[in-house]
Structures are given as structure tokens and as C-alpha cells.
Motif scaffolding. Structure first.
Motif, PDB file in Angstrom:
ATOM      1  N   GLY A 139       1.033  -1.261  -0.082  1.00  0.00           N
ATOM      2  CA  GLY A 139       0.166   0.029   0.304  1.00  0.00           C
ATOM      3  C   GLY A 139       0.799   1.224  -0.116  1.00  0.00           C
ATOM      4  N   LYS A 140       2.125   0.916  -0.577  1.00  0.00           N
ATOM      5  CA  LYS A 140       2.493   2.553  -0.175  1.00  0.00           C
ATOM      6  C   LYS A 140       2.115   3.926  -0.800  1.00  0.00           C
ATOM      7  N   THR A 141       2.540   3.100  -2.387  1.00  0.00           N
ATOM      8  CA  THR A 141       1.612   3.960  -4.017  1.00  0.00           C
ATOM      9  C   THR A 141       0.765   4.701  -3.394  1.00  0.00           C
ATOM     10  N   SER A 142       0.048   3.248  -2.678  1.00  0.00           N
ATOM     11  CA  SER A 142      -1.928   4.309  -2.936  1.00  0.00           C
ATOM     12  C   SER A 142      -2.028   4.931  -0.948  1.00  0.00           C
ATOM     13  N   SER A 143      -0.893   4.398  -0.329  1.00  0.00           N
ATOM     14  CA  SER A 143      -0.925   5.943   0.499  1.00  0.00           C
ATOM     15  C   SER A 143      -0.739   7.013   0.432  1.00  0.00           C
ATOM     16  N   ILE A 144       0.295   7.228   0.360  1.00  0.00           N
ATOM     17  CA  ILE A 144       1.062   8.060  -1.059  1.00  0.00           C
ATOM     18  C   ILE A 144       0.303   8.834  -1.203  1.00  0.00           C
TER      19      ILE A 144
END
Length: 201
Positions: free
Chosen positions: A62-67
Motif C-alpha cells: 500500500g505504499k503508492t496508494s497511501s502516498i
């Protein structure tokens, strides 16, 4: 069954920061770092002394989604770059040659007036060509010295050559952890309640 699975993925995909499951401390650190970045006299905290950060963690965590959610809610206008973008040397040169705080890269590339810009290098571990790595390291060093704009490196591997090098140069790393059983239980319980699903013990 598969159709329902995909529908649930879309239906319960996080739409705001508060929807993100797990890594709340890490998300808070990123938010704090971004909020403080453009403020003057921004010293005294470890996070404040870094013009770029690395956000690392397993693929799909979920790195890209949360960013994207964080940047949207904080009213930042990001430019996402991937390894295929970096094949074009002119794109890298345009970023490296941008040397003022007031004329940001997003403006020069899109002709839009943007107040708060952030550059996101996604899937940084896939950047393997020496020329591309050298250009990004040069950009990182320039940003470290001149504080041009915030840069976020997203990576699924802690020890790619690019990430290893910028860590040696003093880049702060924020690590996303795997979701705990408690995180998963909260998410599943939330979905079951909304779907009116009853599970017997």
C-alpha cells in the motif's frame, strides 16, 4: 466468486487517509514531513532535516496508494516518475537543471501554476541503468543542498543499488510493515458489518 472478490477490492479500496489499514505511525511521519517541508526555519526535528525520503516495504503493501491519498488530502500536486519515464534523458535533465524554489519542475513540464510540488520516484528498485541512477543521485544531492522540492522514493526492496547509494548520502527511510492480525481483523470486521454478513463462531 472471482467477480465478487474484484468488486470488494474496488468497493473497499481506501479513499481517504483514515481508510488506510496499518502503518499509521509511518503514514503520520510522512504527513508531518510534508506539512513542515515548505515552512521556513524548519529545524529541530529529525524528519525536518531531510529534503527527500525513502518509503520502503513489500510489494502490494500500500505504499503508492497511501502516498497518493496523503498528497491529495494535503493539496500537493505530485509528479510520478517510473523507470520507463527515466529512459528519456531530457526528462531527467529538466529536473536536475531546475535550480530555484519558486519555479518548480511540474510548472516547467506541464505549464500549470502549482504552489506545492512533490516528486515521487515509484518502483525505484526497477531503475537499474547506470546513467539513470547517476542522474537521480545527482538530483538527490542537489536537492539535499538547495532544498528545491520534496522527493519521495518508493521501493519494494531495501537494498537496490540506487536506494543503497542515497541512504549512504543520508536519505531518511520510512519502512512500511506487514499488516498485523489485528489490522486484518479490523478490516474484515468492517467489511462484514457493511455487507451484513454474520459469522457463527
Amino acid at each position: 466468486m472471482n467477480n465478487n472478490h474484484h468488486l470488494w477490492i474496488n468497493k473497499y479500496k481506501p479513499k481517504k487517509i483514515s481508510d488506510v489499514v496499518g502503518n499509521s505511525n509511518e503514514v503520520y511521519k510522512i504527513i508531518y514531513w510534508l506539512k513542515k517541508w515548505y515552512k521556513k526555519n524548519n529545524e529541530g526535528n529529525k524528519l525536518n532535516n531531510h529534503n527527500s525520503i525513502i518509503v520502503s516495504g513489500s510489494r502490494g503493501i500500500g505504499k503508492t496508494s497511501s502516498i497518493k491519498l496523503i498528497l491529495n488530502e494535503l493539496n500537493f500536486k505530485p509528479l510520478f516518475l517510473y523507470s520507463n519515464n527515466l529512459k528519456n534523458k531530457k526528462v531527467i535533465e529538466k529536473i536536475v537543471k531546475s535550480n530555484t524554489k519558486h519555479k518548480n519542475v511540474y510548472n516547467s513540464m506541464t505549464k500549470n501554476k502549482i504552489k506545492r510540488f512533490v516528486l515521487v520516484i515509484d518502483d525505484a528498485e526497477t531503475i537499474t541503468l547506470s546513467s539513470e541512477k547517476a542522474s537521480l543521485i545527482e538530483l538527490f544531492k542537489k536537492n539535499k543542498k538547495e532544498k528545491i522540492f520534496p522527493i519521495i522514493f518508493l521501493t519494494s526492496f531495501h537494498y537496490s543499488k540506487l536506494i543503497t547509494e542515497i541512504k549512504k548520502q543520508g536519505c531518511l527511510e520510512i519502512k512500511y510493515n506487514q499488516l498485523t492480525n489485528l489490522d486484518l481483523k479490523k478490516l474484515i470486521t468492517k467489511i462484514y458489518k457493511k455487507e451484513n454478513i454474520i459469522i457463527n463462531d
